[in-house]
Write a protein that holds these residues in place. Structure first.
Motif, PDB file in Angstrom:
ATOM      1  N   LEU A 188       0.816  -1.309  -0.222  1.00  0.00           N
ATOM      2  CA  LEU A 188      -0.178   0.049   0.063  1.00  0.00           C
ATOM      3  C   LEU A 188       0.882   1.256   0.038  1.00  0.00           C
ATOM      4  O   LEU A 188       1.736   1.657   0.954  1.00  0.00           O
ATOM      5  N   PHE A 189       0.847   1.922  -1.307  1.00  0.00           N
ATOM      6  CA  PHE A 189       1.699   3.278  -1.351  1.00  0.00           C
ATOM      7  C   PHE A 189       1.123   4.327  -0.090  1.00  0.00           C
ATOM      8  O   PHE A 189      -0.030   4.570  -0.221  1.00  0.00           O
ATOM      9  N   ASP A 190       2.031   5.085   0.200  1.00  0.00           N
ATOM     10  CA  ASP A 190       1.864   6.152   1.130  1.00  0.00           C
ATOM     11  C   ASP A 190       1.516   7.417   0.737  1.00  0.00           C
ATOM     12  O   ASP A 190       2.500   8.284   0.643  1.00  0.00           O
ATOM     13  N   GLU A 215      -9.137   3.364  -2.876  1.00  0.00           N
ATOM     14  CA  GLU A 215      -9.490   1.939  -2.047  1.00  0.00           C
ATOM     15  C   GLU A 215      -8.128   2.042  -1.195  1.00  0.00           C
ATOM     16  O   GLU A 215      -8.091   1.594   0.250  1.00  0.00           O
ATOM     17  N   VAL A 216      -6.768   2.350  -1.696  1.00  0.00           N
ATOM     18  CA  VAL A 216      -5.384   1.939  -0.821  1.00  0.00           C
ATOM     19  C   VAL A 216      -5.456   3.131   0.121  1.00  0.00           C
ATOM     20  O   VAL A 216      -5.101   2.757   1.162  1.00  0.00           O
ATOM     21  N   GLY A 217      -6.045   4.237  -0.213  1.00  0.00           N
ATOM     22  CA  GLY A 217      -6.001   5.322   0.921  1.00  0.00           C
ATOM     23  C   GLY A 217      -6.648   4.902   1.852  1.00  0.00           C
ATOM     24  O   GLY A 217      -6.552   5.127   3.019  1.00  0.00           O
ATOM     25  N   GLN A 218      -8.018   4.316   1.604  1.00  0.00           N
ATOM     26  CA  GLN A 218      -8.741   3.861   2.655  1.00  0.00           C
ATOM     27  C   GLN A 218      -8.212   2.786   3.504  1.00  0.00           C
ATOM     28  O   GLN A 218      -8.542   2.794   4.745  1.00  0.00           O
ATOM     29  N   GLY A 236      -6.098   4.348   5.837  1.00  0.00           N
ATOM     30  CA  GLY A 236      -6.790   5.414   6.742  1.00  0.00           C
ATOM     31  C   GLY A 236      -6.697   6.810   6.328  1.00  0.00           C
ATOM     32  O   GLY A 236      -6.862   7.786   7.101  1.00  0.00           O
ATOM     33  N   THR A 237      -6.474   7.036   5.016  1.00  0.00           N
ATOM     34  CA  THR A 237      -6.032   8.245   4.329  1.00  0.00           C
ATOM     35  C   THR A 237      -6.970   8.323   2.999  1.00  0.00           C
ATOM     36  O   THR A 237      -6.248   8.696   2.124  1.00  0.00           O
ATOM     37  N   PRO A 238      -8.216   8.251   2.878  1.00  0.00           N
ATOM     38  CA  PRO A 238      -8.647   8.462   1.558  1.00  0.00           C
ATOM     39  C   PRO A 238      -8.635   9.716   0.987  1.00  0.00           C
ATOM     40  O   PRO A 238      -8.628  10.845   1.515  1.00  0.00           O
TER      41      PRO A 238
END
Length: 433
Positions: free
Chosen positions: A303-305, A339-342, A345-347
């Protein structure tokens, strides 16, 4: 008389970077807007009525229940993998050996390379993508094929011959000298010609010897207006392999830095598992990072930050990474980034997602003065999104409180049916309108 075209409808414009400031301040939608096209460029963006009154001779195209936005910019793709997209069940190294390398060998045939280049660009245009940055194969003619196909379509293109001189099949290895010579010849043939830019392209550290990396670093120093594209820290087992191959390196990024392959015009795909030193060096002006969310989930990379790296001021782009990525669509790519952001925890808001797929990617490719925004003087690469393209999306659009809700529904559920129109350098090239 100059030929003018006026597009009327909701228009999306940028005044800043929504990853660095409040999205409400950086991104605007004028529901009664207009875009004037003249001689392949955007001549004006304003209220639709004002443009109509000022340019009564312009040919008018009206878009209802749609959004006029910049053409999508896909910052990291592998056009030679078009035919193997959505192949089952492998992680990175197995993916390369099982699917990618055998398919790339097929592009040793110039006719097949030309066929795939044309197919790829037609597929992406149908999905609203007007600019791509692509890896080719080791064969110089594979780069020629893509540049030529883009030229025929009037498209912006960034591409480069992939360089690999070990840890690859015999039919896909070049040498230190041939990588340098072939890349230099392609730069001279294509870089800065029309709408083409060249990217020096070592696939990634494991498939280039230190000598080849140094030769490509020297070539970049000789041609500093070129881009340089490669891969960085995609999977944990890949990183362990790099540690074994380069025991003297401080980290993965150092395998590039030590050979002159870290710089402002560098493009580093994936960058999921970065060390603190790598982030610091990139934040000091060491290039852009390209988020490839459908690929990262499809082959299980991580999951990319996005928000953490954005906070460090690192330029960020969005990409399909076809064929490791599972879709040619930047809409699907935006949905996956959400979705990755979700999961982190950072959508991301719809305004941030579409900025990343247009202006953000254009900035990372150093094309921000040409494409990626609707603004006077920019090249007229425009994608028009239908906001009611399917029954499911239409019912959500009808119930939406504002146009941002409508756009988000199209981002999350849209596909090529949502592409109402595509304009490339002011010429109509696709869509359903």
């Amino acid at each position: 008389m100059t030929n003018q075209r006026l597009l009327l409808g909701a228009t999306l414009t940028y005044s800043g970077n929504p990853m660095q400031s409040a999205w409400e301040d950086a991104v605007k939608i004028d529901t009664q807007g207009g875009v004037l096209i003249e001689n392949g460029r955007i001549a004006a963006v304003d209220k639709g009525d004002a443009l109509r009154a000022a340019h009564p001779q312009a040919e008018v195209t009206r878009y209802a229940d749609a959004l006029i936005c910049p053409g999508f910019v896909d910052a990291h793709v592998h056009y030679p993998q078009t035919a193997i997209i959505a192949s089952w069940g492998k992680r990175l190294i197995d993916w390369l050996n099982t699917y990618t390398f055998p398919e790339e060998m097929r592009l040793s045939d110039p006719a097949y390379a030309g066929e795939i280049a044309a197919r790829y660009l037609d597929l992406t245009l149908a999905h609203g993508t007007t600019t791509v940055a692509s890896y080719c194969t080791i064969h110089p003619h594979s780069a020629d094929a893509l540049f030529q196909a883009a030229e025929e379509r009037g498209q912006r293109i960034v591409a480069g011959k992939t360089c690999m001189d070990h840890n690859a099949p015999e039919g896909l290895r070049d040498t230190v000298q041939s990588a340098y010579d072939d890349s230099k010849a392609l730069i001279e043939r294509w870089h800065g010609k029309g709408r083409a830019s060249y990217a020096i392209t070592p696939r990634f550290s494991p498939t280039s010897t230190p000598e080849q990396l140094s030769a490509l670093g020297a070539l970049w120093a000789e041609h500093p207006t070129c881009l340089m594209q490669t891969h960085l820290s995609e999977q944990t087992d890949e990183i362990e392999w790099v540690r074994d191959l380069f025991p003297e390196a401080r980290d993965y990024l150092d395998t590039y830095e030590a050979h002159g392959l870290l710089g402002e015009r560098g493009l580093y795909g994936h960058a999921i598992h970065l060390e603190p030193r790598e982030i610091d060096r990139l934040a000091e002006g060491g290039g852009a990072l390209v988020h490839c969310p459908t690929s990262n989930t499809f082959i299980g990379s991580g999951l990319f930050d996005m928000t953490g790296l954005a906070a460090r001021g690192i330029p960020l782009a969005l990409a399909t990474d076809t064929g490791g990525g599972s879709s040619f669509s930047m809409l699907r790519t935006m949905a996956a980034a959400y979705e990755v952001g979700q999961l982190r925890g950072t959508p991301l808001h719809a305004a941030q997602l579409i900025w990343l797929a247009t202006a953000g990617s254009a900035r990372s490719l150093h094309l921000q003065d040409h494409v990626g925004s609707l603004a006077e003087g920019m090249e007229a690469d425009i994608t028009v999104l239908s906001l009611d393209s399917t029954p499911a999306i239409a019912q959500r659009h009808a119930a939406a409180k504002d146009i941002w809700e409508s756009l988000f529904a199209t981002i999350m559920m849209g596909d090529d049916r949502a592409i109402a129109d595509v304009w490339v350098a002011g010429a109509r090239r696709g869509g359903r309108a």
